[in-house]
Scaffold this motif. Structure first.
Motif, PDB file in Angstrom:
ATOM      1  N   GLY A  76       0.814  -1.207   0.000  1.00 34.31           N
ATOM      2  CA  GLY A  76       0.000   0.000   0.000  1.00 34.31           C
ATOM      3  C   GLY A  76       0.845   1.253   0.000  1.00 34.31           C
ATOM      4  N   SER A  77       1.920   1.238   0.759  1.00 34.43           N
ATOM      5  CA  SER A  77       2.836   2.380   0.781  1.00 34.43           C
ATOM      6  C   SER A  77       3.570   2.523  -0.543  1.00 34.43           C
ATOM      7  CB  SER A  77       3.841   2.214   1.929  1.00 34.43           C
ATOM      8  OG  SER A  77       3.173   2.213   3.174  1.00 34.43           O
ATOM      9  N   PHE A  78       3.937   1.405  -1.162  1.00 34.33           N
ATOM     10  CA  PHE A  78       4.557   1.461  -2.488  1.00 34.33           C
ATOM     11  C   PHE A  78       3.615   2.091  -3.503  1.00 34.33           C
ATOM     12  CE2 PHE A  78       7.931  -2.163  -2.232  1.00 34.33           C
ATOM     13  CZ  PHE A  78       8.634  -1.398  -1.308  1.00 34.33           C
ATOM     14  N   GLY A  79       2.331   1.751  -3.400  1.00 38.81           N
ATOM     15  CA  GLY A  79       1.361   2.348  -4.306  1.00 38.81           C
ATOM     16  C   GLY A  79       1.270   3.849  -4.132  1.00 38.81           C
ATOM     17  N   ASP A  80       1.295   4.320  -2.875  1.00 38.10           N
ATOM     18  CA  ASP A  80       1.279   5.756  -2.622  1.00 38.10           C
ATOM     19  C   ASP A  80       2.488   6.438  -3.252  1.00 38.10           C
ATOM     20  OD1 ASP A  80      -1.065   5.691  -1.194  1.00 38.10           O
ATOM     21  OD2 ASP A  80      -0.095   5.566   0.768  1.00 38.10           O
ATOM     22  N   ARG A  81       3.617   5.749  -3.230  1.00 33.53           N
ATOM     23  CA  ARG A  81       4.867   6.363  -3.694  1.00 33.53           C
ATOM     24  C   ARG A  81       5.050   6.242  -5.203  1.00 33.53           C
ATOM     25  NH1 ARG A  81       9.612   8.104  -1.766  1.00 33.53           N
ATOM     26  NH2 ARG A  81      11.419   7.911  -3.129  1.00 33.53           N
ATOM     27  N   PHE A  82       4.852   5.038  -5.753  1.00 30.92           N
ATOM     28  CA  PHE A  82       5.200   4.787  -7.146  1.00 30.92           C
ATOM     29  C   PHE A  82       3.997   4.851  -8.089  1.00 30.92           C
ATOM     30  CE2 PHE A  82       8.452   2.401  -4.711  1.00 30.92           C
ATOM     31  CZ  PHE A  82       9.552   3.132  -5.104  1.00 30.92           C
ATOM     32  N   GLY A  83       2.812   4.926  -7.557  1.00 28.01           N
ATOM     33  CA  GLY A  83       1.621   4.972  -8.388  1.00 28.01           C
ATOM     34  C   GLY A  83       0.737   3.773  -8.134  1.00 28.01           C
ATOM     35  N   ARG A  84      -0.522   4.033  -7.779  1.00 23.99           N
ATOM     36  CA  ARG A  84      -1.427   2.943  -7.413  1.00 23.99           C
ATOM     37  C   ARG A  84      -1.838   2.130  -8.637  1.00 23.99           C
ATOM     38  NH1 ARG A  84      -3.652   7.950  -4.177  1.00 23.99           N
ATOM     39  NH2 ARG A  84      -2.260   7.779  -2.372  1.00 23.99           N
ATOM     40  N   ARG A  85      -2.049   2.793  -9.767  1.00 24.84           N
ATOM     41  CA  ARG A  85      -2.396   2.046 -10.967  1.00 24.84           C
ATOM     42  C   ARG A  85      -1.218   1.205 -11.435  1.00 24.84           C
ATOM     43  NH1 ARG A  85      -3.696   4.934 -16.653  1.00 24.84           N
ATOM     44  NH2 ARG A  85      -1.430   5.062 -16.621  1.00 24.84           N
ATOM     45  N   ARG A  86      -0.021   1.741 -11.371  1.00 25.53           N
ATOM     46  CA  ARG A  86       1.172   0.988 -11.791  1.00 25.53           C
ATOM     47  C   ARG A  86       1.320  -0.276 -10.955  1.00 25.53           C
ATOM     48  NH1 ARG A  86       6.759   4.136 -11.897  1.00 25.53           N
ATOM     49  NH2 ARG A  86       5.648   5.126 -13.629  1.00 25.53           N
ATOM     50  N   LEU A  87       1.127  -0.148  -9.639  1.00 26.52           N
ATOM     51  CA  LEU A  87       1.237  -1.308  -8.760  1.00 26.52           C
ATOM     52  C   LEU A  87       0.145  -2.326  -9.082  1.00 26.52           C
ATOM     53  CD1 LEU A  87       2.945  -2.242  -6.258  1.00 26.52           C
ATOM     54  CD2 LEU A  87       1.018  -1.491  -4.866  1.00 26.52           C
ATOM     55  N   LEU A  88      -1.041  -1.845  -9.378  1.00 21.55           N
ATOM     56  CA  LEU A  88      -2.162  -2.725  -9.723  1.00 21.55           C
ATOM     57  C   LEU A  88      -1.843  -3.555 -10.959  1.00 21.55           C
ATOM     58  CD1 LEU A  88      -5.231  -3.407  -9.182  1.00 21.55           C
ATOM     59  CD2 LEU A  88      -5.742  -1.616 -10.850  1.00 21.55           C
ATOM     60  N   LEU A  89      -1.305  -2.918 -11.993  1.00 23.56           N
ATOM     61  CA  LEU A  89      -0.991  -3.623 -13.230  1.00 23.56           C
ATOM     62  C   LEU A  89       0.160  -4.607 -13.040  1.00 23.56           C
ATOM     63  CD1 LEU A  89      -1.307  -0.657 -15.769  1.00 23.56           C
ATOM     64  CD2 LEU A  89      -2.997  -2.426 -15.235  1.00 23.56           C
ATOM     65  N   THR A  90       1.151  -4.210 -12.252  1.00 23.01           N
ATOM     66  CA  THR A  90       2.275  -5.125 -11.967  1.00 23.01           C
ATOM     67  C   THR A  90       1.781  -6.374 -11.261  1.00 23.01           C
ATOM     68  OG1 THR A  90       3.792  -3.252 -11.788  1.00 23.01           O
ATOM     69  CG2 THR A  90       4.494  -5.341 -10.801  1.00 23.01           C
ATOM     70  N   GLY A  91       0.928  -6.175 -10.259  1.00 24.92           N
ATOM     71  CA  GLY A  91       0.391  -7.319  -9.532  1.00 24.92           C
ATOM     72  C   GLY A  91      -0.455  -8.222 -10.403  1.00 24.92           C
ATOM     73  N   ALA A  92      -1.191  -7.641 -11.347  1.00 22.57           N
ATOM     74  CA  ALA A  92      -2.043  -8.439 -12.216  1.00 22.57           C
ATOM     75  C   ALA A  92      -1.220  -9.379 -13.092  1.00 22.57           C
ATOM     76  CB  ALA A  92      -2.907  -7.522 -13.083  1.00 22.57           C
ATOM     77  N   VAL A  93      -0.103  -8.876 -13.603  1.00 24.72           N
ATOM     78  CA  VAL A  93       0.765  -9.714 -14.431  1.00 24.72           C
ATOM     79  C   VAL A  93       1.322 -10.882 -13.617  1.00 24.72           C
ATOM     80  CG1 VAL A  93       2.903  -9.789 -15.750  1.00 24.72           C
ATOM     81  CG2 VAL A  93       1.359  -7.839 -16.005  1.00 24.72           C
ATOM     82  N   GLY A  94       1.844 -10.586 -12.431  1.00 26.83           N
ATOM     83  CA  GLY A  94       2.413 -11.634 -11.587  1.00 26.83           C
ATOM     84  C   GLY A  94       1.384 -12.654 -11.147  1.00 26.83           C
ATOM     85  N   PHE A  95       0.198 -12.188 -10.770  1.00 31.08           N
ATOM     86  CA  PHE A  95      -0.851 -13.099 -10.310  1.00 31.08           C
ATOM     87  C   PHE A  95      -1.258 -14.052 -11.429  1.00 31.08           C
ATOM     88  CE2 PHE A  95      -4.756 -14.624  -8.586  1.00 31.08           C
ATOM     89  CZ  PHE A  95      -4.724 -14.391  -7.216  1.00 31.08           C
ATOM     90  N   THR A  96      -1.339 -13.536 -12.649  1.00 29.95           N
ATOM     91  CA  THR A  96      -1.720 -14.375 -13.783  1.00 29.95           C
ATOM     92  C   THR A  96      -0.706 -15.486 -14.017  1.00 29.95           C
ATOM     93  OG1 THR A  96      -2.840 -12.495 -14.830  1.00 29.95           O
ATOM     94  CG2 THR A  96      -2.261 -14.356 -16.244  1.00 29.95           C
TER      95      THR A  96
END
Length: 508
Positions: A76-96
């Motif tokens: 959550g803190s990484f999302g605040d710092r680096f971008g919440r949408r960017r973190l969301l997309l990164t996680g989606a790729v890894g989860f898949t």
């Protein structure tokens, strides 16, 4: 403590693109919440194929939530710092990618490792979805509706997990439950860059490695220790003590930092801390219920996975309806009144199961419908209060704390209520005469082991073992239901005490 919000008034209303973005964000919300419960219905098939021990069965369910809980604050803190949408997309790729790898699990250990990796990437998805709502919907009334959708989808996902799992188990091997993530996340990866705008903290401060490490060392051992206590008793509680020590060190460091990773002053606000408590206890209640009802319907009643899943459909619908019905009420009535009134339905659900008996399928269906309605309404109100009591720049960290409560609740629902049920089953199972020692050992491990042993024996002895296992399991369901009702009552008290200040203004 104060229950007022810390946000300023805003008249900026979101347009159609914001509502399209909300629809896109519901894809990972549904996926992650479905993933919390879908394995409950796949567990019998997994148990027959991979032959896990009772401890490994719990780990297959819990590894995902344990890892996710340990990393939520950091992500959550990484999302605040680096971008919440960017973190969301990164996680989606890894989860898949990890979901596809889980399909090829040849052993219980492989599957547990895959579930843990899903937790890693799942931790990037959930805080991002809720924190993005804070920036997409700055106007309070619109955000209430958006949070109602979020909470409804989260509750519905938990309830739909068994239904989807039942359908997949009816038509495909158990590995199919993991492929569900692929189409949902691929669709999100296409649509999110189009509709979801990026947001981040404009003044995030420096990355503090010690804070990241301490948060993981605190949350991970606590979640693991709770699970161990449920399985092995007080002797397994050392990780809880270790986690608590690191948690104290984490809090101490945050209080001394000029720009902390997590603003500890949030917890001095009753609207924030009280809502977290309500969320935690509510999730324990609904996940614990699903843990035993999914096994009872399949292995004792004898319903197919698909039919058993459809039996819980009313609960999925009422959880969504509860969130939407309570939204206009929450504008005019205090949360300290709305939440306890909603949770009365959930208490009634557990008492119905405890006193009417788990053997009545109709009562189980009614109970889950009442439970879903109460929890869906309560989580909608408490979830919106969490966002309203956090500054927009720190929405990711605040949402991560909220998600930690959700995921710890999922762990506790399975580990504590599931652990109590397992203990009751083992101590009250009377193995009939004539059952070979090896099969008796399997029967004493889990309900699935008993039913497999009964099938292998056949005849009067097999039926006697089946009846004994059902009686022991349902006796545990009665005891567990009374404990579940008590937990919901505690949530009602927490809401009445901590959320008892002024009604939140609809203009905020």
């Amino acid at each position: 403590m104060t229950t007022g919000t810390i946000e300023t008034s805003s008249t900026q209303r979101a347009g159609w693109r914001a509502w399209a973005a909300l629809a896109v964000l519901m894809l990972p919300v549904l996926l992650v919440s479905i993933d919390n419960t879908i394995l409950n219905f796949a567990l019998p098939a997994i148990a027959q194929d991979l032959e896990p021990t009772s401890a490994e069965q719990l780990w297959i369910i819990d590894a995902y939530s344990l890892v996710l809980a340990g990393l939520l604050v950091t992500m959550g803190s990484f999302g605040d710092r680096f971008g919440r949408r960017r973190l969301l997309l990164t996680g989606a790729v890894g989860f898949t990618i990890v979901s596809v790898l889980a399909v090829f699990a040849p052993t219980a250990g492989w599957l547990i490792a895959a579930r843990a990796a899903m937790g890693l990437f799942g931790a990037t998805l959930m805080p991002s979805t809720m924190s993005l709502l804070r920036s997409i919907f700055p106007e309070r009334n619109q955000r209430r509706i958006a949070v109602a959708v979020w909470a409804g989808m989260f509750s519905a996902g938990g309830a739909l997990g068994p239904i989807v799992g039942g359908f997949l188990m009816e038509h495909f091997p158990w590995q199919s439950v993991f492929l569900l993530a692929v189409p949902m996340l691929v669709l999100m990866l296409v649509l999110a860059p189009i509709f979801v705008t990026e947001s981040r903290d404009p003044h995030p401060g420096a990355i503090d490695g010690w804070s990241i490490l301490l948060s993981m060392l605190a949350l991970g051992p606590v979640a693991y220790g709770i699970k161990e206590v449920a399985v092995h008793g007080v002797a397994g509680g050392l990780p809880v003590v270790v986690g608590a020590i690191f948690g104290w060190l984490f809090v101490r460091r945050q209080l001394r930092m000029a720009h902390p990773m997590l603003d500890m002053s949030l917890f001095r606000r009753a609207g924030f801390s009280g809502s977290l408590g309500v969320n935690l206890l509510s999730v324990i209640a609904i996940v614990g219920f699903l843990y035993f009802v999914s096994q009872h319907l399949q292995m004792i009643v004898g319903l197919s996975p698909m039919v058993a899943g459809l039996a819980l459909l009313p609960g999925a619908l009422t959880s969504i309806a509860g969130g939407f019905i309570v939204t206009p009420i929450a504008r005019r009535v205090r949360a300290s009144i709305v939440i306890p009134c909603a949770l009365v339905l959930s208490v009634a659900a557990y008492l119905i199961v405890a006193f009417v008996g788990a053997h009545d399928v109709g009562m189980l269906v009614l109970g889950f419908a009442l439970l879903g309605a109460g929890v869906g309404a309560a989580e909608t109100v408490s979830g919106e209060l969490i966002l309203a009591n956090a500054p927009a720049a720190k929405a990711g960290a605040a949402s991560a704390v909220s998600e930690t409560a959700y995921e710890l609740g999922a762990v506790l629902g399975t580990s504590v209520l599931g652990g109590i049920l397992t203990w009751w089953y083992r101590t009250h199972l009377v193995v009939p005469d004539g059952v070979p020692a090896e099969l008796a050992g399997h029967a004493e491990e889990t309900l699935a082991g008993a039913m497999n042993a009964a099938d292998a024996l056949g005849g009067p002895t097999g039926q006697a073992l089946r009846d004994a296992a059902a009686a022991a399991f349902d006796g545990g369901v009665t005891a567990t239901s009374l404990i579940g009702a008590g937990l919901v009552v505690i949530a009602m008290v927490v809401a009445a005490i901590t959320l008892g200040g002024r009604r939140e203004s609809a203009t905020h």
